[in-house]
Design a protein around this motif. Structure first.
Motif, PDB file in Angstrom:
ATOM      1  N   GLY A   9       0.813  -1.172  -0.127  1.00 45.19           N
ATOM      2  CA  GLY A   9      -0.104  -0.082   0.045  1.00 45.19           C
ATOM      3  C   GLY A   9       0.903   1.262  -0.022  1.00 45.19           C
ATOM      4  O   GLY A   9       1.659   1.679   0.868  1.00 45.19           O
ATOM      5  N   PHE A 137      -1.138  -6.567  -3.784  1.00 43.60           N
ATOM      6  CA  PHE A 137      -0.691  -7.596  -2.657  1.00 43.60           C
ATOM      7  C   PHE A 137      -1.961  -8.336  -2.586  1.00 43.60           C
ATOM      8  O   PHE A 137      -2.883  -7.982  -2.222  1.00 43.60           O
ATOM      9  CB  PHE A 137      -0.351  -6.761  -1.650  1.00 43.60           C
ATOM     10  CG  PHE A 137       0.119  -7.402  -0.186  1.00 43.60           C
ATOM     11  CD1 PHE A 137       0.951  -8.684  -0.295  1.00 43.60           C
ATOM     12  CD2 PHE A 137      -0.754  -7.340   0.920  1.00 43.60           C
ATOM     13  CE1 PHE A 137       1.145  -9.610   0.873  1.00 43.60           C
ATOM     14  CE2 PHE A 137      -0.532  -8.070   1.935  1.00 43.60           C
ATOM     15  CZ  PHE A 137       0.317  -9.116   1.948  1.00 43.60           C
ATOM     16  N   GLY A 290      -1.516   2.867   9.932  1.00 38.86           N
ATOM     17  CA  GLY A 290      -2.790   3.688   9.277  1.00 38.86           C
ATOM     18  C   GLY A 290      -4.262   3.129   9.466  1.00 38.86           C
ATOM     19  O   GLY A 290      -4.415   2.440  10.241  1.00 38.86           O
ATOM     20  N   GLY A 303      -7.716  10.923  10.406  1.00 33.11           N
ATOM     21  CA  GLY A 303      -7.185   9.759   9.890  1.00 33.11           C
ATOM     22  C   GLY A 303      -5.870   9.932   8.945  1.00 33.11           C
ATOM     23  O   GLY A 303      -4.912   9.098   9.447  1.00 33.11           O
TER      24      GLY A 303
HETATM   25  C1  LIG Z   1     -13.981   9.588   1.889  1.00 36.99           C
HETATM   26  C2  LIG Z   1     -12.947   9.533   3.110  1.00 36.99           C
HETATM   27  C3  LIG Z   1     -12.752  11.005   3.503  1.00 36.99           C
HETATM   28  C4  LIG Z   1     -11.761  11.021   4.614  1.00 36.99           C
HETATM   29  N1  LIG Z   1     -11.616  12.423   5.357  1.00 36.99           N
HETATM   30  C5  LIG Z   1     -10.390  12.659   5.984  1.00 36.99           C
HETATM   31  C6  LIG Z   1     -10.025  13.867   6.381  1.00 36.99           C
HETATM   32  O1  LIG Z   1     -10.779  14.898   6.185  1.00 36.99           O
HETATM   33  N2  LIG Z   1      -8.950  14.054   7.249  1.00 36.99           N
HETATM   34  C7  LIG Z   1      -8.129  12.898   7.568  1.00 36.99           C
HETATM   35  O2  LIG Z   1      -7.261  12.958   8.250  1.00 36.99           O
HETATM   36  N3  LIG Z   1      -8.531  11.816   7.143  1.00 36.99           N
HETATM   37  C8  LIG Z   1      -9.580  11.614   6.164  1.00 36.99           C
HETATM   38  N4  LIG Z   1      -9.697  10.475   5.614  1.00 36.99           N
HETATM   39  C9  LIG Z   1      -8.820   9.143   6.237  1.00 36.99           C
HETATM   40  C10 LIG Z   1      -7.641   9.091   5.484  1.00 36.99           C
HETATM   41  O3  LIG Z   1      -7.910   9.346   4.101  1.00 36.99           O
HETATM   42  C11 LIG Z   1      -7.060   8.203   5.900  1.00 36.99           C
HETATM   43  O4  LIG Z   1      -7.055   7.740   7.293  1.00 36.99           O
HETATM   44  C12 LIG Z   1      -5.756   7.826   5.309  1.00 36.99           C
HETATM   45  O5  LIG Z   1      -5.685   7.985   3.850  1.00 36.99           O
HETATM   46  C13 LIG Z   1      -5.094   6.463   5.842  1.00 36.99           C
HETATM   47  O6  LIG Z   1      -3.735   6.457   5.131  1.00 36.99           O
HETATM   48  P1  LIG Z   1      -3.323   4.890   4.637  1.00 36.99           P
HETATM   49  O7  LIG Z   1      -1.952   5.207   4.174  1.00 36.99           O
HETATM   50  O8  LIG Z   1      -3.343   4.073   6.075  1.00 36.99           O
HETATM   51  O9  LIG Z   1      -4.403   4.219   3.864  1.00 36.99           O
HETATM   52  P2  LIG Z   1      -4.823   4.555   2.444  1.00 36.99           P
HETATM   53  O10 LIG Z   1      -4.811   6.139   2.078  1.00 36.99           O
HETATM   54  O11 LIG Z   1      -6.033   4.080   2.366  1.00 36.99           O
HETATM   55  O12 LIG Z   1      -3.814   4.152   1.463  1.00 36.99           O
HETATM   56  C14 LIG Z   1      -3.730   2.703   1.301  1.00 36.99           C
HETATM   57  C15 LIG Z   1      -3.348   2.418  -0.143  1.00 36.99           C
HETATM   58  O13 LIG Z   1      -2.918   0.955  -0.400  1.00 36.99           O
HETATM   59  C16 LIG Z   1      -3.332   0.635  -1.701  1.00 36.99           C
HETATM   60  N5  LIG Z   1      -3.938  -0.668  -1.660  1.00 36.99           N
HETATM   61  C17 LIG Z   1      -4.920  -1.179  -0.978  1.00 36.99           C
HETATM   62  N6  LIG Z   1      -5.235  -2.349  -0.921  1.00 36.99           N
HETATM   63  C18 LIG Z   1      -3.807  -2.762  -1.648  1.00 36.99           C
HETATM   64  C19 LIG Z   1      -3.263  -4.083  -1.976  1.00 36.99           C
HETATM   65  N7  LIG Z   1      -4.025  -5.151  -1.736  1.00 36.99           N
HETATM   66  N8  LIG Z   1      -2.245  -4.142  -2.717  1.00 36.99           N
HETATM   67  C20 LIG Z   1      -1.371  -3.000  -3.034  1.00 36.99           C
HETATM   68  N9  LIG Z   1      -1.990  -1.894  -2.607  1.00 36.99           N
HETATM   69  C21 LIG Z   1      -3.359  -1.617  -2.097  1.00 36.99           C
HETATM   70  C22 LIG Z   1      -4.607   1.811  -1.902  1.00 36.99           C
HETATM   71  O14 LIG Z   1      -4.766   1.821  -3.162  1.00 36.99           O
HETATM   72  C23 LIG Z   1      -4.148   3.076  -1.311  1.00 36.99           C
HETATM   73  O15 LIG Z   1      -3.180   3.693  -2.155  1.00 36.99           O
HETATM   74  C24 LIG Z   1     -10.792  10.138   4.731  1.00 36.99           C
HETATM   75  C25 LIG Z   1     -10.925   8.780   4.318  1.00 36.99           C
HETATM   76  C26 LIG Z   1     -12.026   8.629   3.382  1.00 36.99           C
HETATM   77  C27 LIG Z   1     -12.062   7.290   2.511  1.00 36.99           C
END
Ligand SMILES: Cc1cc2nc3c(=O)[nH]c(=O)nc-3n(C[C@H](O)[C@H](O)[C@H](O)COP(=O)(O)OP(=O)(O)OC[C@H]3O[C@@H](n4cnc5c(N)ncnc54)[C@H](O)[C@@H]3O)c2cc1C
Length: 441
Positions: A9, A137, A290, A303
């Motif tokens: 990810g 993945f 995350g 988030g």
């Molecule tokens: C609609 C919405 C609104 C939001 N609003 C806010 C806000 O206002 N403020 C805030 O702070 N947070 C907000 N969030 C939350 C925030 O976007 C997330 O908490 C943050 O992006 C988490 O980061 P992350 O890297 O853990 O996950 P993500 O940003 O979800 O990144 C995960 C990545 O992994 C990739 N992925 C998934 N499965 C696989 C796989 N099997 N193999 C390879 N790649 C994969 C995805 O394509 C993605 O690029 C919001 C979320 C959503 C969905």
């Protein structure tokens, strides 16, 4: 293929971890399922702790170049009179300036921009950073990560495997971690529209039944978030865009014309808030970060910040292990030890903020107005709210605080000094305790 740390990810969390690792000479491979930018809206508000972390990564100038600084959040309670300006029945504001830190502001920046900035930074350490776009993945087989890219499937061997895939995480499944999802009685519609040049600070306008959150972005744009009842999306959509224009105009006349830039429902995204927190972040040589580990109600804008803050602690720990010849898997639990209590705290804070806006009863509204006003009038409440939201520290609310907020006790006259605050702001020893010789973790 072989790497030291494999990250599934390439979202903000996975990429922030990659910057931390690659910049300190740890070989990291990131597999991201998407080939290009994601069209989905995801968080845009960088809280002060995240700003501090990005500064440590030498990214602050670029973040400020492409972002918009927010210091103040205005809260306005109104009664709506269709077609006429809203009638203000209460207003107050909270400011990040009350935090005793140079990082006493937040930054609004498009989500894909922050990802691009992180990816470019990691690429500067090309020898240690390997990014595979369009690579999904699938899970683990014989202790290796199984990746599918185009029609090919192959395996990656690593010392440590990190699940940073967001809400649906194959790593979490492999770790056999349970989650309990909590849902809410409201949903959100979110869309970015143009804004007047003078609309520079965050604002939340509340009526008895709804609210409109407005957070300025660069380039005279503004992210808007409209609260609707759960399950109402379809009915609102059937009423047509004119209904949305009216709702915005009634709540914030400054956006009355700008909202007409929405030409298609496709521009508006439905956000369904829910939360969970996994029962463990680490198993053997696997760890979650995350959204794979926790999802938070978006009310407090945490988030994306929790993901980057996880990455900071985990990246520091893994780099330290490498440079001090410590085994990764025996030290991974320290990551959870630092992050779990902080995440739990912010999950609770966001949940409480969500409840404040969840009920349409007049008495509930009265309580909310009082509570928000008292947060401004009582400096200790103000400081605690902003410090806790910022991620820079934790200063728990006491029973006395809650009694003051509920108007059962009078507002305190004394202001909080910077010195008093310092005790509650995390320092290096709190963030990376394993580095310190007297640590007994
Ligand atoms: C609609 C919405 C609104 C939001 N609003 C806010 C806000 O206002 N403020 C805030 O702070 N947070 C907000 N969030 C939350 C925030 O976007 C997330 O908490 C943050 O992006 C988490 O980061 P992350 O890297 O853990 O996950 P993500 O940003 O979800 O990144 C995960 C990545 O992994 C990739 N992925 C998934 N499965 C696989 C796989 N099997 N193999 C390879 N790649 C994969 C995805 O394509 C993605 O690029 C919001 C979320 C959503 C969905």
């Amino acid at each position: 293929m072989q790497t030291e740390i494999f990250v599934a990810g390439g979202g903000v969390g996975g990429l922030a971890l990659a910057v931390k690792l690659a910049s300190s000479g740890v070989h990291v491979t990131v597999a991201e399922q998407l080939k290009d930018e994601s069209p989905l809206y995801k968080g845009e508000l960088l809280q002060p702790k995240t700003v501090a972390i990005l500064d440590q990564m030498d990214l602050l100038p670029e973040v400020l170049q492409y972002g918009h600084k927010i210091e103040t959040l205005a809260f306005q309670e109104v009664d709506v009179n269709p077609g006429r300006p809203p009638e203000e029945i209460g207003s107050t504001e909270l400011t990040y300036n009350r935090i005793a830190s140079t990082y006493n502001y937040s930054v609004m920046i498009p989500h894909e921009k922050i990802k691009e900035i992180l990816r470019n930074k990691a690429s500067e350490y090309g020898e240690h950073f390997h990014f595979i776009p369009g690579a999904r993945f699938l899970g683990f087989e014989n202790g290796q990560a199984k990746i599918k890219q185009a029609k090919e499937t192959y395996a990656i061997t690593a010392d440590v495997y990190i699940g940073a895939e967001g809400r649906s995480s194959p790593t979490r499944q492999a770790m056999d971690v349970s989650i309990k999802r909590k849902d809410y009685n409201h949903h959100f519609l979110t869309v970015t529209i143009p804004r007047p040049e003078s609309f520079l600070e965050g604002k939340i306008v509340t009526t008895r039944e709804s609210f409109l959150g407005m957070f300025p972005l660069p380039d005279n744009e503004i992210r808007t978030v409209l609260l609707i009842k759960a399950g109402q999306y379809k009915a609102i959509k059937e009423k047509g865009l004119e209904h949305v224009y009216e709702a915005y105009g009634d709540l914030e006349p400054r956006l009355k014309e700008h909202v007409r830039a929405i030409k298609d429902w496709k521009q508006i995204q439905l956000m369904v808030p829910y939360t969970y927190h996994v029962d463990h972040y680490v198993r053997g040589n696997m760890a979650l970060l995350g959204d794979a580990a926790h999802t938070v109600h978006p009310m407090a804008g945490e988030g994306m910040n929790l993901a980057i803050q996880d990455a900071d602690v985990l990246g520091e720990l893994l780099s330290w292990c490498k440079h001090n010849s410590k085994t990764y898997h025996s030290h991974l639990p320290y990551y959870e030890q630092v992050r779990r209590p902080r995440v739990s705290f912010l999950l609770k804070l966001s949940h409480l903020s969500a409840l404040v806006y969840s009920y349409p009863y007049p008495w509930w509204r009265q309580l909310r107005m009082q509570a928000v006003q008292r947060m401004y009038d009582d400096d200790q409440l103000h400081v605690k709210q902003m410090l806790n939201t910022s991620g820079l520290g934790i200063w728990n609310f006491s029973l006395v605080d809650r009694a003051i907020q509920g108007s059962m006790l009078p507002v305190r006259k004394k202001n909080i000094t910077d010195h008093q605050q310092q005790r509650y702001i995390f320092d290096e020893t709190d963030d990376y305790p394993w580095k310190h010789t007297n640590w007994k973790g």
